[in-house]
Design an enzyme around this catalytic site. Structure first.
Site, PDB file in Angstrom:
ATOM      1  CE  LYS A  22      -1.734   1.880   3.945  1.00 44.12           C
ATOM      2  NZ  LYS A  22      -1.587   3.339   4.118  1.00 44.12           N
ATOM      3  CG  ASN A  23       2.179   2.840   3.559  1.00 42.35           C
ATOM      4  OD1 ASN A  23       1.032   3.191   3.261  1.00 42.35           O
ATOM      5  ND2 ASN A  23       2.559   2.587   4.796  1.00 42.35           N
ATOM      6  CB  CYS A 116      -4.931   6.341  10.266  1.00 40.44           C
ATOM      7  SG  CYS A 116      -5.390   4.891   9.341  1.00 40.44           S
ATOM      8  NE  ARG A 121      -0.425  10.372   9.696  1.00 40.82           N
ATOM      9  CZ  ARG A 121      -0.843   9.389   8.903  1.00 40.82           C
ATOM     10  NH1 ARG A 121      -2.090   9.002   8.944  1.00 40.82           N
ATOM     11  NH2 ARG A 121      -0.012   8.792   8.074  1.00 40.82           N
ATOM     12  CG  ASP A 304       2.458   1.482   9.424  1.00 42.74           C
ATOM     13  OD1 ASP A 304       2.078   2.402  10.160  1.00 42.74           O
ATOM     14  OD2 ASP A 304       2.854   1.660   8.264  1.00 42.74           O
ATOM     15  NE  ARG A 396      -7.197   4.531   4.170  1.00 39.27           N
ATOM     16  CZ  ARG A 396      -6.379   4.783   5.198  1.00 39.27           C
ATOM     17  NH1 ARG A 396      -6.853   4.863   6.411  1.00 39.27           N
ATOM     18  NH2 ARG A 396      -5.099   4.972   5.011  1.00 39.27           N
TER      19      ARG A 396
HETATM   20  N1  EPU Z   1       6.004  14.533  10.587  1.00 31.94           N
HETATM   21  C1  EPU Z   1       6.060  15.871  10.868  1.00 31.94           C
HETATM   22  N2  EPU Z   1       6.068  16.746   9.826  1.00 31.94           N
HETATM   23  C2  EPU Z   1       6.014  16.335   8.535  1.00 31.94           C
HETATM   24  C3  EPU Z   1       5.951  14.963   8.250  1.00 31.94           C
HETATM   25  C4  EPU Z   1       5.938  14.064   9.311  1.00 31.94           C
HETATM   26  O1  EPU Z   1       6.104  16.264  12.034  1.00 31.94           O
HETATM   27  O2  EPU Z   1       6.019  17.186   7.638  1.00 31.94           O
HETATM   28  C5  EPU Z   1       5.979  13.553  11.701  1.00 31.94           C
HETATM   29  C6  EPU Z   1       4.651  12.802  11.743  1.00 31.94           C
HETATM   30  O3  EPU Z   1       3.671  13.529  12.436  1.00 31.94           O
HETATM   31  C7  EPU Z   1       5.037  11.521  12.434  1.00 31.94           C
HETATM   32  C8  EPU Z   1       6.468  11.294  11.931  1.00 31.94           C
HETATM   33  O4  EPU Z   1       6.939  12.553  11.460  1.00 31.94           O
HETATM   34  O5  EPU Z   1       5.057  11.719  13.817  1.00 31.94           O
HETATM   35  C9  EPU Z   1       6.574  10.262  10.832  1.00 31.94           C
HETATM   36  O6  EPU Z   1       5.767  10.579   9.740  1.00 31.94           O
HETATM   37  P1  EPU Z   1       6.091  10.135   8.237  1.00 31.94           P
HETATM   38  O7  EPU Z   1       6.082  11.365   7.422  1.00 31.94           O
HETATM   39  O8  EPU Z   1       7.264   9.245   8.198  1.00 31.94           O
HETATM   40  O9  EPU Z   1       4.806   9.282   7.930  1.00 31.94           O
HETATM   41  P2  EPU Z   1       3.837   9.425   6.725  1.00 31.94           P
HETATM   42  O10 EPU Z   1       4.610   9.621   5.467  1.00 31.94           O
HETATM   43  O11 EPU Z   1       2.734  10.373   7.024  1.00 31.94           O
HETATM   44  C10 EPU Z   1       3.892   6.900   6.061  1.00 31.94           C
HETATM   45  C11 EPU Z   1       2.844   5.851   5.929  1.00 31.94           C
HETATM   46  C12 EPU Z   1       2.350   5.464   7.310  1.00 31.94           C
HETATM   47  C13 EPU Z   1       3.541   4.967   8.128  1.00 31.94           C
HETATM   48  C14 EPU Z   1       4.651   6.006   8.161  1.00 31.94           C
HETATM   49  C15 EPU Z   1       5.907   5.527   8.862  1.00 31.94           C
HETATM   50  C16 EPU Z   1       1.825   6.417   3.830  1.00 31.94           C
HETATM   51  C17 EPU Z   1       0.667   6.949   3.105  1.00 31.94           C
HETATM   52  N3  EPU Z   1       1.748   6.384   5.156  1.00 31.94           N
HETATM   53  O12 EPU Z   1       3.222   7.984   6.698  1.00 31.94           O
HETATM   54  O13 EPU Z   1       1.446   4.409   7.114  1.00 31.94           O
HETATM   55  O14 EPU Z   1       3.123   4.724   9.456  1.00 31.94           O
HETATM   56  O15 EPU Z   1       4.987   6.401   6.814  1.00 31.94           O
HETATM   57  O16 EPU Z   1       6.412   4.392   8.230  1.00 31.94           O
HETATM   58  O17 EPU Z   1       2.803   5.980   3.217  1.00 31.94           O
HETATM   59  C18 EPU Z   1      -0.295   2.979   7.716  1.00 31.94           C
HETATM   60  O18 EPU Z   1      -0.056   2.366   6.667  1.00 31.94           O
HETATM   61  O19 EPU Z   1      -1.071   2.548   8.607  1.00 31.94           O
HETATM   62  C19 EPU Z   1       0.364   4.255   7.947  1.00 31.94           C
HETATM   63  C20 EPU Z   1      -0.027   5.117   8.878  1.00 31.94           C
END
Ligand code: EPU
Length: 417
Positions: A22-23, A116, A121, A304, A396
């Protein structure tokens, strides 16, 4: 509203084949619009996040053919349009259209993404990265507008190795003038998959999968082809299920290196795993040793998988500790585990779990995607019948979850009322 009805305590035997990640696919589809021709993706999971992204591609005048896990995207007539809130809100990954549209058209208008509810975030690292590349950013309520005369390569340091920001900055920088360096980049396997597609299209990205990524801007990206990598979180979820209920249960189509942290923790608990390069055969033991689990960025224990893992910890013999370090709010499932009979105390982002506690079937809620996976696991091991509500979250991210579990002997059904 769809629900899952699960009658627990069936041993599981047979084979579960892992789907595409998915990701990864949620970034590969937006990345495709950077091509001026077409992109073909193989091993595309049929999950609702994939379908939501097709809607956005079609809004932008792309043509999508999607059949038998192969997605062909004709991007030759892509137009720049506002991505409205009803589409952006459907999933987190709609934010990849910020980087992709900015890169292609030097202009993007898009609403804040959904996803989620597992913490605040923010997307400040993405925004700061776009600004470093030369974009002007205007935020009005939930609407984000990005504008650049031209994008210029820059040195960008991420305060945290964010998966989303790393990918979005790669997308925005891939056609910028000059060279971009991302320091403290995320190293998750998804990043490598996206960089591989972009390179296949003609980009010049090196270092993906390490914390220093170099992107030399190119003028033009042509057609591209890529296999979506196997979903390491789906693989991990079924491996945890196997650790609880598996009798020669085979999980196939995995990449072992992607789930090393989980496998190492399962071995520490005494789970019988027979692992080769792309499959695992699992037999559940009679008792489990308690362990401590702390979620970290890759190659650490994936955030995750923390919630699914916490269900296994309720069956360990003694006190286990599960600490979540990435998100503020990954404990939404705990009250339902408690309702089913688990002994768990929460202290901020840490859960102290004392086992083994038999679980009993109850009516529970999938409060988010991985909380939903945790509820499915709990239902599968509980005595009696469980009902899991609000399962749209689960659909999802897990392709054919009901069929995959039924095929190995689980008593699980989806109903709609
Ligand atoms: N963060 C910030 N500012 C930013 C971006 C992130 O503070 O601009 C913080 C977030 O709030 C969080 C941390 O950094 O505390 C990590 O966030 P990251 O950006 O790595 O996560 P993401 O890109 O929003 C993706 C996956 C998530 C998965 C994470 C970590 C997607 C669509 N989502 O999220 O997947 O947990 O990387 O591996 O790719 C899931 O599949 O259930 C899921 C939540």
């Amino acid at each position: 509203m769809k629900k899952l009805i699960i009658n627990g305590q069936h041993e599981l035997t047979g084979e579960i084949k892992i789907s595409g990640a998915k990701n990864s696919v949620v970034a590969l589809i937006p990345a495709a619009i950077l091509s001026d021709d077409n992109v073909t993706l193989y091993n595309v999971p049929n999950i609702s996040d994939t379908i939501a992204l097709i809607d956005i591609i079609e809004l932008l005048n792309g043509k999508v053919e999607y059949k038998d896990e192969v997605m062909k995207i004709d991007t030759s007539k892509i137009e720049n349009k506002v991505v409205p809130e009803n589409l952006s809100k459907k999933l987190r990954a709609s934010y990849y259209f910020m980087g992709a549209l900015l890169s292609k058209f030097h202009y993007a208008e898009i609403y804040f993404p959904g996803g989620c509810n597992i913490g605040s975030r923010p997307i400040d690292f993405h925004i700061n990265g776009f600004k470093k590349l030369g974009a002007e950013v205007t935020i009005e309520g939930n609407k984000y507008t990005f504008k650049a005369e031209k994008l210029k390569g820059a040195r960008i340091y991420l305060d945290f190795a964010s998966v989303g920001a790393t990918i979005n900055i790669m997308l925005a920088a891939v056609k910028a003038e000059g060279t971009t360096y991302i320091s403290n980049a995320a190293k998750e396997p998804e990043i490598v998959n996206i960089a591989s597609l972009l390179n296949n299209m003609g980009a010049k990205i090196s270092g993906a999968g390490t914390s220093e990524i170099k992107i030399e801007g190119v003028n033009h990206l042509s057609s591209g082809v890529i296999d979506v990598i196997p979903d390491r979180i789906e693989a991990g979820t079924y491996t945890i299920i196997g650790a609880l209920l598996g009798k020669n249960l085979k999980i196939s189509g995995i990449i072992e290196d992607h789930i090393d942290a989980l496998l190492s923790k399962l071995k520490e608990m005494g789970v019988d795993l027979d692992v080769d390069d792309n499959s695992i055969i699992i037999n559940h033991p009679d008792t489990y040793k308690p362990i401590n689990v702390k979620t970290l960025v890759f190659p650490g224990f994936a955030t995750d998988l923390g919630q699914p893992m916490s269900v296994l910890l309720t069956q360990a013999n003694g006190m286990s500790i599960f600490e979540e370090t990435i998100y503020e709010n990954r404990m939404g499932h705990v009250k339902y585990l408690q309702k089913m009979g688990a002994n768990i105390r929460i202290n901020d982002r840490t859960a102290i779990i004392v086992g083994p506690t038999p679980l009993k079937g109850e009516e529970v809620v999938a409060t988010d995607l991985r909380a939903g996976a945790a509820m499915v696991i709990a239902g599968l091991i509980a005595k009696g019948q469980s009902t899991v509500n609000e399962i749209d979250h689960i659909l999802r991210g897990y392709e054919n979850i009901v069929e995959k579990l039924q095929n190995v002997g689980a008593d699980i059904n989806i109903i709609e009322d």
